[in-house]
Design a protein around this motif. Structure first.
Motif, PDB file in Angstrom:
ATOM      1  N   CYS A   1      32.519  39.898  30.583  1.00 57.54           N
ATOM      2  CA  CYS A   1      33.486  39.835  32.128  1.00 57.54           C
ATOM      3  C   CYS A   1      33.139  37.985  31.851  1.00 57.54           C
ATOM      4  O   CYS A   1      31.751  38.319  31.567  1.00 57.54           O
ATOM      5  CB  CYS A   1      32.881  40.931  32.758  1.00 57.54           C
ATOM      6  SG  CYS A   1      32.887  42.449  33.424  1.00 57.54           S
TER       7      CYS A   1
ATOM      8  N   VAL B   1      34.509  37.346  38.268  1.00 54.29           N
ATOM      9  CA  VAL B   1      34.928  37.487  39.846  1.00 54.29           C
ATOM     10  C   VAL B   1      35.281  35.702  40.702  1.00 54.29           C
ATOM     11  O   VAL B   1      35.381  36.051  41.740  1.00 54.29           O
ATOM     12  CB  VAL B   1      34.702  37.973  40.671  1.00 54.29           C
ATOM     13  CG1 VAL B   1      33.840  39.914  39.671  1.00 54.29           C
ATOM     14  CG2 VAL B   1      32.811  37.507  40.265  1.00 54.29           C
TER      15      VAL B   1
ATOM     16  N   GLY C   1      43.159  39.631  43.500  1.00 54.17           N
ATOM     17  CA  GLY C   1      41.995  41.401  43.261  1.00 54.17           C
ATOM     18  C   GLY C   1      42.594  41.816  42.805  1.00 54.17           C
ATOM     19  O   GLY C   1      41.690  42.476  41.787  1.00 54.17           O
TER      20      GLY C   1
ATOM     21  N   SER D   1      28.618  33.742  34.566  1.00 58.66           N
ATOM     22  CA  SER D   1      29.572  33.126  35.566  1.00 58.66           C
ATOM     23  C   SER D   1      28.829  32.288  35.561  1.00 58.66           C
ATOM     24  O   SER D   1      27.162  31.981  34.743  1.00 58.66           O
ATOM     25  CB  SER D   1      29.284  34.501  36.370  1.00 58.66           C
ATOM     26  OG  SER D   1      29.920  34.021  37.714  1.00 58.66           O
TER      27      SER D   1
ATOM     28  N   VAL E   1      34.949  43.788  43.851  1.00 63.28           N
ATOM     29  CA  VAL E   1      34.945  44.123  42.448  1.00 63.28           C
ATOM     30  C   VAL E   1      33.763  44.455  41.933  1.00 63.28           C
ATOM     31  O   VAL E   1      33.711  45.137  40.921  1.00 63.28           O
ATOM     32  CB  VAL E   1      36.033  42.737  41.886  1.00 63.28           C
ATOM     33  CG1 VAL E   1      35.984  42.766  40.507  1.00 63.28           C
ATOM     34  CG2 VAL E   1      37.225  43.378  42.133  1.00 63.28           C
ATOM     35  N   LEU E   2      33.147  43.342  42.372  1.00 64.47           N
ATOM     36  CA  LEU E   2      31.496  43.681  42.376  1.00 64.47           C
ATOM     37  C   LEU E   2      30.720  44.934  42.029  1.00 64.47           C
ATOM     38  O   LEU E   2      30.364  45.617  41.717  1.00 64.47           O
ATOM     39  CB  LEU E   2      30.433  42.492  42.968  1.00 64.47           C
ATOM     40  CG  LEU E   2      30.332  41.221  42.322  1.00 64.47           C
ATOM     41  CD1 LEU E   2      29.669  40.303  43.655  1.00 64.47           C
ATOM     42  CD2 LEU E   2      30.203  40.643  40.980  1.00 64.47           C
TER      43      LEU E   2
ATOM     44  N   LEU F   1      38.456  34.223  42.164  1.00 67.56           N
ATOM     45  CA  LEU F   1      38.444  35.412  43.968  1.00 67.56           C
ATOM     46  C   LEU F   1      37.509  35.107  44.808  1.00 67.56           C
ATOM     47  O   LEU F   1      36.267  34.371  45.096  1.00 67.56           O
ATOM     48  CB  LEU F   1      37.900  37.005  43.238  1.00 67.56           C
ATOM     49  CG  LEU F   1      38.590  37.616  41.850  1.00 67.56           C
ATOM     50  CD1 LEU F   1      37.688  38.969  41.778  1.00 67.56           C
ATOM     51  CD2 LEU F   1      39.613  38.011  41.802  1.00 67.56           C
TER      52      LEU F   1
ATOM     53  N   GLN G   1      42.921  41.372  39.304  1.00 72.82           N
ATOM     54  CA  GLN G   1      41.882  41.973  38.276  1.00 72.82           C
ATOM     55  C   GLN G   1      41.426  43.412  37.764  1.00 72.82           C
ATOM     56  O   GLN G   1      40.715  43.908  36.407  1.00 72.82           O
ATOM     57  CB  GLN G   1      40.255  41.090  39.127  1.00 72.82           C
ATOM     58  CG  GLN G   1      39.565  40.720  38.342  1.00 72.82           C
ATOM     59  CD  GLN G   1      40.112  39.752  36.654  1.00 72.82           C
ATOM     60  OE1 GLN G   1      40.271  40.820  35.814  1.00 72.82           O
ATOM     61  NE2 GLN G   1      39.156  38.532  36.807  1.00 72.82           N
ATOM     62  N   ARG G   2      41.702  44.429  39.171  1.00 76.86           N
ATOM     63  CA  ARG G   2      41.696  45.823  39.075  1.00 76.86           C
ATOM     64  C   ARG G   2      42.376  46.139  37.615  1.00 76.86           C
ATOM     65  O   ARG G   2      41.952  47.114  36.788  1.00 76.86           O
ATOM     66  CB  ARG G   2      42.000  46.399  40.573  1.00 76.86           C
ATOM     67  CG  ARG G   2      40.913  46.425  40.879  1.00 76.86           C
ATOM     68  CD  ARG G   2      41.415  47.103  42.362  1.00 76.86           C
ATOM     69  NE  ARG G   2      40.725  46.159  44.153  1.00 76.86           N
ATOM     70  CZ  ARG G   2      39.558  46.914  44.440  1.00 76.86           C
ATOM     71  NH1 ARG G   2      39.430  47.488  43.663  1.00 76.86           N
ATOM     72  NH2 ARG G   2      38.980  46.489  45.277  1.00 76.86           N
TER      73      ARG G   2
ATOM     74  N   GLN H   1      36.438  39.011  46.065  1.00 72.44           N
ATOM     75  CA  GLN H   1      34.619  39.616  44.460  1.00 72.44           C
ATOM     76  C   GLN H   1      33.405  40.272  45.331  1.00 72.44           C
ATOM     77  O   GLN H   1      33.976  41.002  44.514  1.00 72.44           O
ATOM     78  CB  GLN H   1      34.587  38.327  45.023  1.00 72.44           C
ATOM     79  CG  GLN H   1      32.802  37.831  43.916  1.00 72.44           C
ATOM     80  CD  GLN H   1      32.979  36.653  44.695  1.00 72.44           C
ATOM     81  OE1 GLN H   1      32.968  35.396  44.091  1.00 72.44           O
ATOM     82  NE2 GLN H   1      31.571  36.384  44.850  1.00 72.44           N
TER      83      GLN H   1
ATOM     84  N   GLN I   1      39.021  35.735  33.448  1.00 72.78           N
ATOM     85  CA  GLN I   1      38.610  34.484  34.648  1.00 72.78           C
ATOM     86  C   GLN I   1      39.976  35.001  34.897  1.00 72.78           C
ATOM     87  O   GLN I   1      40.161  34.991  36.187  1.00 72.78           O
ATOM     88  CB  GLN I   1      38.189  32.734  34.579  1.00 72.78           C
ATOM     89  CG  GLN I   1      38.944  32.423  35.955  1.00 72.78           C
ATOM     90  CD  GLN I   1      38.084  31.398  35.983  1.00 72.78           C
ATOM     91  OE1 GLN I   1      37.550  30.470  34.792  1.00 72.78           O
ATOM     92  NE2 GLN I   1      38.445  31.063  36.835  1.00 72.78           N
TER      93      GLN I   1
END
Ligand code: ADP
Ligand code: SF4
Ligand code: MG
Lengths: 276, 304, 276
Positions: free
Chosen positions: C185, C189, C165, C219, C200-201, C192, C168-169, C197, C105
Motif C-alpha cells: 500500500c 490512505v 473512499g 506512509s 479504510v484502515l 482520504l 480506494q475500496r 481513512q 495513493q
C-alpha cells in the motif's frame, strides 16, 4: 479578501465585519486596499503561489514599492530584512533566486515574509503546511507562532488536521458541508465535543491509546454539496439522529449547562456531551 | 555558463535534424518517378543525349555514392544547380530570400502588435461583447484563404481607392498590403493564444497572491500575468515563423512580389507539378517545416 | 530479524540499491545517477504488516516499485517465498504478481475511467487465466465488492461515480481479486478524509485477519503507521536509519532522525501530553 474568482463565485448573502466595516458589501477595490496592510493571506501550495518568473526579492519587495511607493533600493533592503527574519539562510545571496530554486518549506517562509511585509493586523493561513513534511510543518508553525507573539496580529488558521490547529490556536470552528457546526475554545471543543461530527472526527484519528484496536470512523461519506440532505446535513451519518434532525436545520447554540462561548449546531448536543 | 551549454546542445541537435531533413529530401526526390534528365532535356531528346545528361548530373552513379556526394557538398553550402535554371540553388535563394524574410518579419511584427491588445481585451472581459467579437472574428479571419483576401484587398485599396500600389516592390508602401494579408491568420492565432494564455494564468495561485498583496488590478495583469502569458506566445511565434515564410510565397504570388516565389515561376513549363520536391500544404500548419523546402514548393495551381 | 521458524519469509529484501539514471537531454545518454535507495534490507513475513515511513523523496515509493518489478534494482536482491525475483523477466514476474498486489495513493488516477467496477475487478482474472471461470466473474466481483464494504448493486458503475473512499475500496477489491499473499500500500490512505481513512484502515485490518495477508504499508503519516504496523522502517534519503517493532520504536527511538520525526508529529490534545 475579495479574492473569489469573479464570474464563478460571489457572496450570496451575509456580512463580513472587519473593524466595524462590512466588507461583503463594499466594492472589491476598497476591500483590496485593506489587503496586505490590514489583512494578509498565505496559501496551501507555496510553489504555485509564487510567481515563477520573478525573483523572490522582487516579489517580497513589491508590497513596499507598489503600496508604499518606496524606491527600489530601499524596498529591496526591507525585503532582505524580512527574508532574514523568516529564516531564509544566506538571504543576501539568495534574494535574486527564483521560487523553483527553493525547497517547499523555504517557499512557505518566503510567502510568509511577503504576507507580513506591511504589518497586517490579521493573517489568514489556508492550510499553510498541508503540502509540507512533518518536520518542516513544525518549523513553519513555530515561525507563525513566533511572528504572532512579536507583532500581536490575529491569525485565522485553516486546516484539515486537528493536531496542527491544537498547538497554535486558542479558539476553533469546526466546519461540515459549508457550515460551522461547532465553535469554542480548542480545549472545550476537543475535550467535550458537543456535535456528533466533531466527536466522530476526534474518534477517527489513530492515537496511541487505541493501537491494535479498531478505529471508530464516521459511517458513510461526505455529502454532495449540490444535494445536501434536508434538515441537519449530517443526519445520514449521525448516530444520534432523530426525526427532528431530518426536517429542522439546527441553529448554532450554547448547550444547556455548559460554558458560554461553546456553541454547536445540533438538536441533541446535551445528549452528545453526556455520552462523552 | 548554463545557458551557453544549452545553446551548444541545441545546436548539436540542430545538426542532426538538418542531416535528417537532407536525407529525407534526398530519398523523396529519388522516389518520385519523374526523371530530372528527362525533364530538362524534354520529351524529344535522344537516349544518347539523356545518357550524357545523366552522366553530367551524376545520376548514373550508385545511389549511395550520390547520397554521400550530395551530403558532402551540402556541408560546404553547395546545394548543386537548380534542375530548372542551371544556376546554383544557393544563388537563387540568396537573391530572393531577403525580400521574403523582410515580408515575413514585417508580418510577424504586425501580428504581435495587433493581436496582443486584442487578446488582452478579450481576456479581461471574458464572455463579454468585446470578447465574443474578438473570438468570432479571429475564427472567421483564420478560415479565409490568404490568396482570396489578397485579391479582395487589392481590389479595394489599389483598384478602387488607389491608395496603395498593386504590384512589385517599388517602395515601402508596396509592403503594406502583402504584410497585412500574411499577418491576418497569424493575428487570429496569436489573439486566441494571448486570450487563453492570460485566462489560464489568471487562474493561477500566484495571481491570487498578487491580489492578496493588495496590488491594483492593473499591476496584477502588468507585469504579473503578462510575463507568464507571453511564454507560450514566444514559443508559437518561433514555431510559426517558418510557416509564415512559406505563406509569404503565396502572398508574393498574388502581389507579384520579387521574393522566393520568383525562383519557380520564371521557366514556363508544364511539368512543374511533378517537380521533385517535397510538397507542403498551402495553409499555415503548426509544424515548423524546413523553410527552404516549403518556400520552394509554391503550389502552382494558385498562379495558373 | 532472524527467521526462527526456518522457512523463508514471504518477502526478503537484501542490500537493495536503486539509482535512477540522469540523462542528458541531447542523446538520452546516461550522464550520472540519482541514488534513490541505498543498501536497504528488510523482511516481511506472512500475515505481518511492515511500515515504511520517511519524508517525501526518501525513497519509499521507489522501494515499492522495485519490489513489484516496475523498477530494476541496481544492486541487491529481492526474494519472494524464497525465490530470487529481482532478475525475473516480465513474463515470469507475471506469475509473482498473482501473489503480490499494489494499492496506490491516488484512487482517482489509478483506476481506468472507462471500465466499470465489475470489469476493473475482473481484469485480473482476464490476465491470469484459470483462476476464476469467466461465467463466475460477475458473481465473484460482487462478492469482493461486498467484502470491501461496497454495495454490489453498483457493479456496473464507473469509478467517477464514487467518492474517494469508495474508489480506494475498489482499488483494494481489485488487489484482492487474485487472493494475493502480500499487498503493498503506497500512501493508500493519505488522500482520504480522516473519517474515511479510519474506515479504510479498519477494512485493511479485517482483511488481514480474514485472508492472512501481509502488508508492506508505506506512509508519511506516523500515526497511521503506529496504528497499523507490527514493525517499522524509518527511511531518510534512501537509507534505513532505524527499524524496530512499532511499540519499541515509538516509545524508545534510537536514531536522531527518528526522534526529530516523532517530535514533529502534531498532537491532537497537546495538554494531555506529559512531554510538553
Ligand atoms: N521516475 C523517476 N526518475 C528519476 N528519479 C526519480 C523517479 N522517481 C523518484 N525519483 C527520485 O528518487 C528519490 C526517491 O523518490 P520516491 O521513492 O518517490 O520517494 P518517496 O516515495 O519516499 O517520496 C527522489 O529523489 C526522487 O526525486
Ligand atoms: S442535529 Fe441531529 S443529525 Fe444533526 S448532528 Fe445533531 S443529532 Fe446528529
Ligand atoms: Mg511516494
Amino acid at each position: 479578501m475579495a479574492l473569489l474568482p469573479k464570474p464563478a463565485g460571489s457572496i450570496a448573502g451575509g456580512r463580513i465585519i472587519y473593524r466595524g466595516r462590512d466588507l461583503a458589501h463594499e466594492p472589491v477595490k476598497q476591500v483590496r486596499e485593506l489587503c496586505a496592510t490590514e489583512i494578509a493571506m498565505i496559501f496551501q501550495d507555496p510553489l504555485s503561489s509564487l510567481n515563477p518568473v520573478f525573483s523572490i526579492g522582487y516579489q517580497v519587495a513589491e508590497p513596499f514599492r507598489r503600496r508604499q511607493g518606496m524606491g527600489k533600493k530601499e524596498a529591496w533592503a526591507r525585503a532582505l530584512d524580512l527574508l532574514k527574519h523568516v529564516g531564509i539562510p544566506n538571504a543576501e545571496k539568495r534574494i535574486r533566486d527564483y521560487p523553483h530554486q527553493f525547497s517547499g518549506g523555504q517557499r512557505q517562509r518566503i510567502m510568509i515574509a511577503m504576507a507580513i511585509a506591511l504589518g497586517p493586523r490579521l493573517l489568514i493561513a489556508d492550510e499553510p503546511t498541508t503540502a509540507l513534511d512533518v518536520t518542516v510543518q513544525k518549523q513553519i508553525m513555530n515561525l507563525l507562532a513566533d511572528l504572532q507573539a512579536e507583532t500581536g496580529m490575529a491569525m485565522i488558521l485553516i486546516s484539515h488536521d486537528l493536531g496542527v490547529v491544537a498547538d497554535v490556536a486558542e479558539r476553533t470552528a469546526i466546519m461540515y458541508a459549508g457550515r460551522i457546526v461547532e465553535t469554542g475554545t480548542i480545549r472545550e471543543v476537543y475535550d467535550h465535543p458537543a456535535h456528533p461530527y466533531t466527536r466522530g472526527l476526534l474518534d477517527s484519528i489513530p492515537s496511541t491509546s487505541d493501537i491494535g484496536k479498531r478505529l471508530t470512523p464516521i459511517v458513510g461519506s461526505p455529502p454532495n454539496l449540490l444535494a445536501l440532505p434536508a434538515g441537519c446535513s449530517f443526519h445520514p451519518r449521525c448516530p444520534f439522529a432523530t426525526d427532528i434532525c431530518r426536517t429542522v436545520e439546527p441553529p448554532l447554540r450554547q448547550p444547556v449547562g455548559w460554558l458560554p462561548g461553546h456553541e454547536a449546531a445540533c438538536h441533541r448536543s446535551e445528549e452528545v456531551l453526556a455520552h462523552g | 555558463m548554463c545557458v551557453l551549454g544549452y545553446v551548444l546542445r541545441r545546436l548539436l541537435l540542430a545538426v542532426f535534424v538538418l542531416w535528417g531533413v537532407a536525407t529525407v529530401v534526398f530519398i523523396v526526390v529519388r522516389m518520385v518517378p519523374a526523371d530530372p534528365a528527362l525533364l530538362i532535356a524534354g520529351e524529344t531528346a535522344t537516349p544518347q543525349q539523356l545518357a550524357a545528361l545523366r552522366h553530367d548530373m551524376g545520376l548514373d552513379q550508385p545511389l549511395i555514392l550520390q547520397y554521400l556526394q550530395y551530403l558532402g557538398k551540402a556541408v560546404v553550402g553547395d546545394f548543386g544547380n537548380s534542375y530548372l535554371q542551371s544556376v546554383p540553388a544557393m544563388f537563387l535563394i540568396g537573391q530572393v530570400l531577403p525580400n521574403t524574410a523582410l515580408l515575413a518579419v514585417l508580418a510577424c511584427a504586425l501580428a504581435l502588435v495587433v493581436s496582443f491588445p486584442l487578446g488582452l481585451i478579450a481576456a479581461l472581459r471574458v464572455n463579454g461583447l468585446a470578447d465574443r467579437a474578438v473570438t468570432t472574428s479571429s475564427l472567421v479571419v483564420q478560415a479565409l484563404p490568404g490568396f482570396w483576401v489578397g485579391v479582395v484587398l487589392l481590389l479595394i485599396f489599389s483598384r478602387t481607392l488607389k491608395w496603395l500600389p498593386s504590384a512589385g516592390l517599388t517602395n515601402a508602401q508596396s509592403l503594406i498590403l502583402p504584410a497585412i494579408v500574411l499577418a491576418l491568420p497569424f493575428i487570429a492565432i496569436l489573439t486566441r493564444l494571448t486570450r487563453s494564455g492570460l485566462l489560464e494564468v489568471v487562474g493561477e495561485g500566484y495571481i491570487q497572491t498578487a491580489r492578496a498583496k493588495g496590488l491594483a488590478e492593473r499591476t496584477v495583469i502588468f507585469p504579473h500575468a503578462i510575463r507568464n502569458a507571453t511564454i507560450p506566445i514566444v514559443t508559437v511565434v518561433g514555431l510559426e515563423f517558418g510557416t509564415l515564410l512559406g505563406g509569404a510565397v503565396i502572398t508574393e504570388t498574388v502581389f507579384s512580389f520579387p521574393g522566393s516565389d520568383g525562383c519557380w515561376s520564371r521557366p514556363s513549363r508544364p511539368a512543374t507539378t511533378t517537380s521533385p520536391r517535397p510538397a507542403s500544404s498551402s495553409s499555415p500548419s503548426p509544424s515548423s517545416s524546413s523553410t527552404c523546402s516549403s518556400t520552394c514548393s509554391t503550389p502552382t495551381s494558385i498562379r495558373e | 530479524m532472524a527467521d526462527t521458524a526456518g522457512d523463508p519469509p514471504l518477502l526478503r529484501v537484501t542490500h537493495l540499491k536503486v539509482a535512477y539514471p540522469i540523462r542528458s537531454s541531447v542523446l538520452m545518454r546516461s550522464i550520472g545517477e540519482n541514488l534513490a535507495v541505498s543498501d536497504v534490507s528488510f523482511d516481511v513475513r506472512a500475515g505481518e504488516t511492515v511500515g515504511l515511513v520517511g519524508e517525501s523523496g526518501s525513497g519509499k515509493s521507489t522501494i515499492a516499485r522495485t519490489v513489484i518489478g516496475l523498477v530494476k534494482p541496481s544492486d541487491g536482491d529481492i526474494e519472494f517465498e524464497g525465490r530470487s525475483i529481482s532478475g525475473y523477466s516480465s513474463r515470469r514476474m507475471k506469475g509473482v504478481r498473482r501473489d503480490m498486489q499494489m494499492v496506490f495513493q491516488d484512487p482517482y488516477a489509478s483506476l481506468n475511467p472507462r471500465l466499470t467496477v465489475r470489469d476493473l475487478i475482473a481484469e485480473a482474472w482476464r490476465v491470469h487465466r484459470g483462476i476464476v471461470p469467466s461465467n463466475r466473474w460477475t458473481a465473484e466481483a460482487k462478492e469482493l465488492m461486498e467484502r470491501v464494504g461496497m454495495n454490489p448493486d453498483y457493479a456496473s458503475r464507473y469509478p467517477h461515480q464514487f467518492s474517494g473512499g469508495q474508489r480506494q475500496r475498489i482499488g483494494i477489491a481489485r488487489a484482492l481479486a487474485l487472493r494475493p499473499k502480500l499487498i503493498i500500500c503506497d500512501e493508500a490512505v493519505s488522500a482520504l478524509d480522516v473519517s474515511v481513512q479510519a474506515q479504510v484502515l479498519n477494512l485493511l485490518d479485517d482483511l488481514q485477519t480474514e485472508f492472512g495477508l501481509a502488508y508492506l504499508f508505506i506512509s508519511h503519516d506516523l500515526s497511521v503507521i503506529e496504528h497499523l504496523c507490527d514493525r517499522v522502517l524509518v527511511l531518510n534519503k534512501g537509507v534505513v536509519v532505524e527499524q524496530n517493532g512499532t511499540r519499541e520504536l515509538f516509545e524508545d527511538p534510537q536514531d536522531e532522525y527518528t526522534k526529530a520525526l516523532l517530535a514533529a508529529v502534531p498532537v491532537v490534545r497537546p495538554w494531555l501530553d506529559p512531554a510538553s
